[in-house]
Structures are given as C-alpha cells and as structure tokens.
Design an enzyme around this catalytic site. Sequence first.
Site, mmCIF file in Angstrom:
data_model
loop_
_atom_site.group_PDB
_atom_site.id
_atom_site.type_symbol
_atom_site.label_atom_id
_atom_site.label_comp_id
_atom_site.label_asym_id
_atom_site.label_seq_id
_atom_site.Cartn_x
_atom_site.Cartn_y
_atom_site.Cartn_z
ATOM 1 N N HIS A 108 16.699 -1.324 30.595
ATOM 2 C CA HIS A 108 16.099 -2.642 30.361
ATOM 3 C C HIS A 108 16.022 -2.812 28.845
ATOM 4 O O HIS A 108 15.847 -1.828 28.122
ATOM 5 C CB HIS A 108 14.661 -2.743 30.852
ATOM 6 C CG HIS A 108 14.422 -2.451 32.298
ATOM 7 N ND1 HIS A 108 14.240 -1.184 32.781
ATOM 8 C CD2 HIS A 108 14.273 -3.281 33.362
ATOM 9 C CE1 HIS A 108 14.010 -1.230 34.085
ATOM 10 N NE2 HIS A 108 14.029 -2.487 34.470
ATOM 11 N N ASP A 111 13.211 -0.944 27.245
ATOM 12 C CA ASP A 111 13.268 0.528 27.273
ATOM 13 C C ASP A 111 13.873 1.023 25.966
ATOM 14 O O ASP A 111 13.510 2.070 25.457
ATOM 15 C CB ASP A 111 14.189 1.052 28.395
ATOM 16 C CG ASP A 111 13.823 0.535 29.760
ATOM 17 O OD1 ASP A 111 12.652 0.190 29.966
ATOM 18 O OD2 ASP A 111 14.727 0.482 30.623
HETATM 19 C C1 XLS Z 1 11.479 -1.256 40.408
HETATM 20 C C2 XLS Z 1 12.919 -1.362 40.258
HETATM 21 C C3 XLS Z 1 13.423 -1.400 38.819
HETATM 22 C C4 XLS Z 1 14.826 -1.911 38.745
HETATM 23 C C5 XLS Z 1 15.276 -2.348 37.397
HETATM 24 O O1 XLS Z 1 10.964 -0.949 41.477
HETATM 25 O O2 XLS Z 1 13.531 -0.324 40.967
HETATM 26 O O3 XLS Z 1 13.299 -0.138 38.226
HETATM 27 O O4 XLS Z 1 15.725 -0.966 39.205
HETATM 28 O O5 XLS Z 1 14.517 -3.396 36.902
#
Ligand code: XLS
Length: 443
Positions: A108, A111
Amino acid sequence: MANIVLGNKEFFKGIGQIKYEGPQSDNPLAYRWYDEHRVIAGKTMKEHFRFAVAYWHSFCGNGGDPFGGPTHIFPWDEKSDAVERAKDKMDAAFEFFTKIGFPYYCFHDVDVVDYSNDVADNEKRLQALTEYAKQKQAASGVKLLWGTANLFSHRRYMNGAATNPDFAVLAHAGAQVKAALDATIALGGENYVFWGGREGYMTLLNTNMKREQEHLARFLHMAKDYARSQGFKGTFFIEPKPCEPTKHQYDYDAATVISFLRQYDLLGDFKLNLEVNHATLAGHTFQHELQVAVDAGLLGSMDANRGDYQNGWDTDQFPTNLNEITEAMLIILEGGGFQGGGINFDAKIRRNSTDPADLFYAHIGGADTFARSLIAADNILQHSDYKKLRADRYASYNSGKGQEFEAGKLSLQDLRNIAAASGEPAVTSGRQEYIENLINRFI
Ligand code: XLS
Ligand code: NI
Ligand code: NI
C-alpha cells in the site's frame, strides 16, 4: 542474486539466502518442499505460485493489538525524517525479499512511506520512494506483483472512501489512488488491487446503499480509465471480504463482486484477488470462493493466510494446513492457475513472535505448505480417479434425455412424462468419505 545486502546496513543478521534442501533436511531455515525450479504439471513451482511478500504485515505491522502496543521494535524505524526512515525500511524489505527468494512483493502507498495530510507532499514522498524502489528492483530482480492505496486507516475514511457520503473525502481517495497508480506503473507493477475495507456501512439507518455503490462503480471506472491512459496494461483486482472493519462490506464475497462488476460494466478490466481468511469470514470455504471465481473466468490472484477455528477474526496467520491447501490447489490447477496474479502472503507473525528469524520461518512454512500441496494435488489429478468420480456423477446428462435437457430441447411437460414413464430413480451414493480418504492418500 549475488549481492544480498543491498543497502549499507544488514537488518537480518546471521541469516543468509534460504535454499531448497529437500524433505530430509532438518534445517529450519531451508525449504523442504519449495524448489522453485521443480516442474509440476508443465510449469516450475516459481511460475505456479509467483510468491509475494506483503510489505504491510512484514515491515510495518508491529505486533500491536487492541489490548496493547507494539511488541516488534524495528531497527529500520528509527530516523526522524519520513523519507529517510522509509528508505531504511525499504532496505530491510529488499534484504528480506532477496534472502527468502520470493520473486514478488506487494504494497500500500502508506506502507512504503508515512503520509501527512498534504496531498502534494505525499505525492513527493511516494515518488522519492518509487525512485528508490526502482533501483532496488533492478539490483535484486524482485518485481511488484501489485500496488494499492490504503483507503481505510486515516481518520477521514471512517465513513468510507469511494463510498463516503462526503464528496470531499471521496476526492482525497481519488488523489491517493492516482498517486498509488503512478507508483505502480512506474515500478512495472503487474496488477493493481482494490480492497474496500471501509466501503460498506456500520448501520443502514444512516446509509444510502444504492448511491454509495454507484459512487464506488464510478470511482473504479475513473481509476481504470486513468491507469489505461497512462499505459497500464495489468489487471485490476477486487479483493472481497464480508466485514471488518465495516459491519457490512459491499465486496462481500466472490459472487457478490462478480455481480457488481457485471452490473457496472467492469468485467473487462477487473478480476478477483481472493483471501483465505476472508472466505471463512463470509461463511464459505476458500475452495468455494476459488471455484466461483474459476467458473466465471475471473481468478486473478490470491492472498494466502488462515483464520483460527476458535474465533471469528481475520487473524491472518500463515498457512500450514496441508489438507485445506491441497483442496485449494486442486481447484487452482484444474482452473488453469492465476490470471496475472500470484500468491501474496497477506499474513502476519504473532504478537509474541519477536525474533527476526520468525519472519523467515513463517514464509518458509507458507511456501512449503503450498509446494507440498501442489505436488499432492497434481498426483491426485494424474494418478487417481478423483476427476472421474465427479464426472461420472453427471453421466446421465451425456446422452439421451439428459443430453436433450442440457441442450434446452425439453419442456416441463417432457420432464413430467419422463418421470412418469421411468419410475422412482435408483439411489446413488455421493461417496464423500471415499473421496476424502483418496485425498489423504496423496498428502
Ligand atoms: C485486509 C486485506 C488487505 C488487502 C490489501 O483484510 O486483506 O490487507 O489485502 O488492502
Ligand atoms: Ni485480509
Ligand atoms: Ni488481503
């Protein structure tokens, strides 16, 4: 991958390149099943899985939970300047990608580098780290499986992002997605993900569901049109989840998302990124979600993890269950694999897993679980009557009146006449236990 330490500092000291040593090895820092060069069903394991490390869980998630603060104190989190701190984190990330030997990573925007409340400043920060990541990708050969924007953590998104009742918030979501798309494209990212964590509602009492869903569709079209105008050739993935953090998420499960994509004319550009623990939260097996996606020709990618049988959260544990993953691999193999995506470990080590080596054990165990399951699934498909047992159950539709029914040549009156003439059908066993034993024979 000659140069393992790509920055000027080594973060995972004392751990070298993780190698395949075979099932007899007792080295906990070696692969026992994941041999990236081994060919199964016509493709190498590396090509089948396209394993990716999730930036957020591995380098940002600090072990904090609703009852306590961080337990993982990262040496890459020390500098006061956001961009410099982010570069340290990226050094650690690429050191890990290289040592674990995975070909891909996923992130993201936030991140990679911390964001402020200033749109232009955030764009600059992400651009600086994009340039840095470009060099690291070139030096390591590690590639970006997908990028995404975090539209759920910031306070402004508490009522949703693209589905927020306030247009001003939706505009901020647009700014973030634009910058994340720019970064993904600049890095040669192969796909782009939308997980709508806050695209849903907490109560219908204050929610215009129809209008919110129309806004979401409009938003996705805008993002897709922008990315295509910038030359993005990859696939967009929607990641279904039924709830958490919202009470009800609009992208509830695979079937719901497929019908949404169809309704809003997005099927040409979007596929599904399925996550194991999201399936179980929706009251489905992961295999169910996979089969729904495969049958629609929309299995794009997957987020690997597992839930906990005794509670109902998205616990995001690393996968270790051979039976479950073997059943999943059967569907993935028969379905022809992932379309554009791969297997991203959207999983986190536990709050009390505090050794630097724990991150390695976790990914090694996950990769070995998939590798061993792939071998078992391939053997089941090739050397057992698994497929035949299923096909035989439908044999009555292969000829005669059954075939005419499938071809649309019978009326309801015809069915009535056939039933009356043929009498009570024979009782036929579904042989579930026989098939379950067959699966276990190959694990
Ligand atoms: C949350 C999601 C998230 C997505 C990416 O539960 O799994 O981590 O994979 O935004
Ligand atoms: Ni999740
Ligand atoms: Ni996920």
